[in-house]
Structure formats: structure tokens, C-alpha cells
Enzyme design. Structure first.
Site, PDB file in Angstrom:
ATOM      1  N   HIS A 177       0.805  -1.222   0.000  1.00 11.73           N
ATOM      2  CA  HIS A 177       0.000   0.000   0.000  1.00 11.73           C
ATOM      3  C   HIS A 177       0.835   1.267   0.000  1.00 11.73           C
ATOM      4  CE1 HIS A 177      -3.507  -2.553   0.962  1.00 11.73           C
ATOM      5  NE2 HIS A 177      -4.193  -1.552   0.435  1.00 11.73           N
ATOM      6  N   GLY A 178       2.049   1.221   0.490  1.00 13.52           N
ATOM      7  CA  GLY A 178       2.846   2.443   0.447  1.00 13.52           C
ATOM      8  C   GLY A 178       4.067   2.407   1.335  1.00 13.52           C
TER       9      GLY A 178
END
Length: 530
Positions: free
Chosen positions: A357-358
Site C-alpha cells: 500500500h505504500g
């Protein structure tokens, strides 16, 4: 090119006209050219990353297919032992090629998305040992949709390796599979066998597809503008000022963010699915009423379905085939060791989902959070089942409601971590959430955040109308999907359909005008950053 823009609507109209005018055998070429124009609209540099992924995976998959053909030829007139030796020899080459393709594409993803994060954390760690090292962030381009099309490409390569898909020999047709513009930016993460036939076969203009696709797109615009973007007016200030997330306000922020994220992401999927439906191509659903789940495992089978399926098929299951995990599964105390093996695989998979996701510790811990909860569920399942069976809880409605509320509460708490800008911001939010009741803060109107949350009755009524209309529109949408042709719809349903579509458009336009008057830009989807 944002979906929420006049430019996209004009672009889609032009694509549809050309798509249905050209000879059917050239339709896929129209889609390919349109997809690259769509992506290049954001930045021509993004196209270079996309081309690298397409060319590298295409060439490697093609060679894997050639090796498989060679194995079949050499095994035609030999005995079993020789066949085994041939397969073993070529099997190593196939593995090496597939590993090369995965490493090349993951390296690109890691460098542009995670390099600054990794370097800054390494420097911070070294500085704790009294080493005075400074670090200046690299100015790197992060192409939109990179994580999505990288995973889709890797999935295709692995499917070719496993013999589940045949390599596409036409590089332009393969390029269309990767770059297909409705799903390029945020998914869903497609499988080659599901999409390839639809992308390359001829499609004729179908009024049912046009109506159903249009209705689905309108529902998506409504979710995004009238719900997600309107909720951001309340949600963003709360998360931007986590020290003011007192009790009721903190709970409100978490719950409204859950609704905002769902409306934002599922709205994008509605636009994607509707747009593709108008082109005669059916894309996989990515959501299935996730907030009605009775457990966290069920929630993740209903939320971002294609991402969960990707990690299940290409990470979780392969982990069980590793030597270390295989030994645990076949040990003397198999009942215990198999549970341990399952927990290890779950934790690794969920940490990677969080990392996907990041580049932030909040995302990594968010994934770990779910890995731990699901692992505890696996370990306690025998006890849980025994209690449910003894008390006969599974057939009781009140217990189902309790399960849904419990699951939603766990998800909302996870969203506090997910949407916090840093671990310190998360800590401030949680501290404020549990150290103040919120009553005092609601009475005191001196704080800017409290003033913002002093919602007028008009705004409350608006939200009530929006959620009623959303529910009705979703019901109509499901009916249309089931019937799949407007000829079978009664006249009363047609009136309801037209009325709801008109209401959706009116509310969306009104919300757009209101947000513009506040200077709030619409069009940027939350999952663009992932």
C-alpha cells in the site's frame, strides 16, 4: 486523465464512437491506442515505465512458452527417466527466467516507490549508533497505477510458468491486457484468462450494455462526488489534527473515513466496470458489501477482492511449498506445527500487503494488524466453533448483528492507523480517542475542528438523503445485473430506473458545485497514491 473530468467523458465518447464504427477485427487496436493516450495524458514519462513492464514480461513469458514446447518435443520418444531428466533441466531454466522477470519489475517498483523510505530508515538506524549521516530524498517519478499493472503482469508470467495460461505471441495484444485503460490506474487486478478473450474478440453495439454501463458509471460518480468528497470535509480536518480526535469526534472520524474510503474506491470500480460494460467487456467485481462481514477473514474476501486473491495465489499458497514450511506441515506434531506454519505464512503475506500500500510504517503495521487478528482467529477457531455450537449461536440473528458490529469496529480502528500520516499522528489520535470523552470538546466551540463538526441540520438531512438514494440505486443496479437486459424490466422498474438516475446526476452535480465553491478539488481518488 481523471475519471471525474469533462475531458474523460469526451474521451470515452470518442472512443465508443470509433470502437463501434471500425471493422470488428480492429476494435482491440482502438482500445490499445486509447489506453496509451489515456495514460500519456497524465505524463509521457509514465508510458516509459509501462513499456518496460510490457516488453520485459512479454519477452520472458514468450521464452518460457518456447521452453515448454521444447520439453514436449524432446519428451515425445523417450522413457520415463529421460523425461524426468529433461523436465528437471528445462525446469531450472524456466524458474530462472521467471525469477528474472519478477525481480526486474519488482526492482522498478521498489526503487521508485520505496527507495526514499528504505534509505531514510537505514540512515535513522545508523544515526542511533552515533553515526552522523544525512540523507536527501531522491526526486523520483512514481507513475500512476504502477503497483496495479506490475502485479497484473507478474500474475500473468506466473500463470504462464504454471501452464495455466498460454503466452501471448502478439506483443500489441499483450500490451492491451496490461494497459487496458478502465482498469489501468486502480485495478481490479485482472487475470489473463479472464480478460484476454474479451479484449480481442469482436463486440457489437448493445443497448443493454450501454444502459447498464451508463447507470453503473453514474452510481460511481455519485459515490465519489456526493459521498466520498463530501465526507472529506469532515474527515480530513479530524485526521489532520489528531490531537483533537476526542472520544466521539475520534469515533466519528474513523467511521466516516470507512464510509469515505469505501465510497471512493468502490465508486472508482463502478466507473471502471460501467465504462468497460459499455465496451462489451465484463470486468471482475472488486467489492461485495464488505461492511456486512461477520469476521475479518470474510471482510478481506469482500474488500478489494482481486488484491486479496492475488496475494493468496501468488504469495500465500507458494509459501506453503517452501522447504521450511513443508517440514513444519509434515512434522511429528502435525496439528500444532501446521497451525504454526499457517500463522507464519499469514503474517508474511499480510506484512507484504501492508507494504504494497505504500512506503510508510503505518501501512506496514496496518497489514501486520490484520495478519495478527486473522492468525489469532485461526488459532482459536476450534474453541470458537465449540462455543458457537454449544450455545447454538450461528442461527441467531442478534449474534450475526453483534459479529458485524464487532468486525466493523475492528476495521474502523485499523483505518485510524491506515489514514494517519505517521506513527506519531496515530499515537496522538488514539491517545485523544481514549483519554477524553468528547462531550467537553463538543460544548467548547473555540477549536476550529469543533466548529467544523458543528454540522447544520441541512448537511445532516443531505447525508440522510444521499445514503437512502445510494441504497436504492445499488438495489436497482443489482436488479439490472441479474436481468441483464432492459426488455425484461417492467414499466414500473423503468420509471424507477430513470427517476433514480436523474436523482443521482442531480445530487452529484449539486455536490460538485458546492465543493467547487469551497475550493475543494474533486477527481483525485484515494487509491491513486497506492
Amino acid at each position: 486523465m481523471s475519471f471525474i473530468s469533462l475531458a474523460f467523458l469526451i474521451f470515452l465518447f470518442i472512443v465508443l464512437v470509433i470502437y463501434y464504427i471500425v471493422p470488428k477485427k480492429y476494435q482491440w487496436i482502438v482500445l490499445l491506442i486509447s489506453s496509451f493516450i489515456f495514460y500519456a495524458w497524465a505524463s509521457i514519462w509514465y508510458v516509459l515505465f509501462l513499456l518496460f513492464s510490457i516488453i520485459s514480461i512479454y519477452l520472458i513469458a514468450l521464452n518460457v512458452g518456447k521452453i515448454e514446447e521444447r520439453v514436449e518435443q524432446e519428451c515425445e520418444s523417450v522413457d520415463k527417466d529421460q523425461k524426468k531428466a529433461i523436465k528437471l533441466r528445462y525446469g531450472k531454466k524456466k524458474k530462472a527466467l521467471v525469477a528474472l522477470g519478477i525481480i526486474l519489475n519488482l526492482c522498478v517498483l521498489i526503487v521508485v516507490k520505496y527507495l526514499n523510505f528504505i534509505c531514510s530508515n537505514v540512515v535513522d538506524l545508523l544515526n542511533k549508533f552515533s553515526l552522523s549521516i544525512s540523507f536527501t530524498s531522491f526526486n523520483l517519478i512514481l507513475p500512476l497505477g504502477l503497483s496495479f499493472y506490475t502485479f497484473q503482469s507478474i500474475g500473468y508470467l506466473i500463470d504462464v510458468y504454471r501452464g495455466m495460461a498460454k503466452p501471448q505471441k502478439n506483443i500489441f495484444k499483450y500490451a492491451l491486457f496490461v494497459s487496458y485503460f478502465p482498469q489501468l490506474l486502480q485495478g481490479p487486478i485482472g487475470r489473463y484468462n479472464d480478460l484476454s478473450t474479451q479484449l480481442y474478440e469482436p463486440h457489437y453495439l448493445n443497448t443493454d450494455n450501454m444502459y447498464i454501463g451508463f447507470q453503473r458509471m453514474v452510481l460511481g460518480f455519485f459515490k465519489k462526488i456526493a459521498i466520498a468528497d463530501m465526507l472529506s470535509i469532515v474527515v480530513n480536518p479530524i485526521f489532520n489534527n489528531p490531537t483533537f480526535a476526542y472520544g466521539i469526534i475520534g469515533i466519528l472520524g474513523a467511521v466516516l473515513y470507512a464510509l469515505q474510503l469505501y465510497a471512493d474506491f468502490s465508486g472508482f470500480m463502478d466507473i471502471t466496470i460501467g465504462c468497460s460494460k459499455m465496451l462489451g467487456i465484463q470486468i471482475q467485481e472488486n467489492f461485495n458489501k464488505p461492511y456486512l462481514s461477520k469476521s475479518i477473514s470474510e471482510y478481506w474476501r469482500r474488500w478489494h477482492i482481486t488484491l486479496g486473491a492475488w496475494f493468496r495465489d501468488y504469495v500465500y499458497y507458494p509459501l506453503f511449498r517452501t522447504k521450511a514450511i513443508s517440514k513444519l506441515m509434515k512434522g511429528k506434531h502435525r496439528k500444532i506445527t501446521s497451525k504454526i506454519a499457517t500463522v507464519i505464512c499469514l503474517l508474511i503475506t499480510w506484512v507484504l500487503i501492508g507494504f504494497w500500500h505504500g512506503a510508510n510504517w503505518t501501512y506496514i503495521l496496518h497489514g501486520t494488524y490484520y495478519g495478527v487478528i486473522i492468525s489469532i482467529g485461526v488459532l482459536l477457531e476450534p474453541v470458537n466453533s465449540l462455543i458457537r455450537n454449544k450455545l447454538k449461536l450461528d442461527n441467531k440473528k442478534w449474534f450475526s448483528i453483534v459479529q458485524i458490529i464487532r468486525t466493523f469496529a475492528i476495521v474502523c480502528f485499523g483505518y485510524i492507523l491506515f489514514n494517519s500520516s505517521s506513527l506519531s499522528a496515530f499515537g496522538e489520535y488514539v491517545q485523544a480517542l481514549f483519554t477524553h470523552s468528547g462531550i467537553k470538546a463538543l460544548i467548547n466551540n473555540e477549536n476550529e475542528i469543533i466548529q467544523l463538526l458543528n454540522l447544520s441540520w441541512v448537511y445532516v438531512v443531505y447525508l440522510g438523503i444521499v445514503f437512502v438514494v445510494w441504497n436504492q440505486a445499488a438495489h436497482v443496479s443489482n436488479q439490472l445485473v441479474k436481468i441483464n437486459t432492459l426488455e425484461n424490466i417492467s414499466s414500473s422498474w423503468k420509471i424507477k430506473y430513470v427517476f433514480l438516475i436523474s436523482i443521482l446526476i442531480f445530487i452529484s452535480l449539486a455536490a460538485y458545485i458546492y465543493l467547487s465553491s469551497l475550493g475543494i478539488a474533486t477527481g483525485g481518488f484515494i487509491y491513486y497514491e497506492f
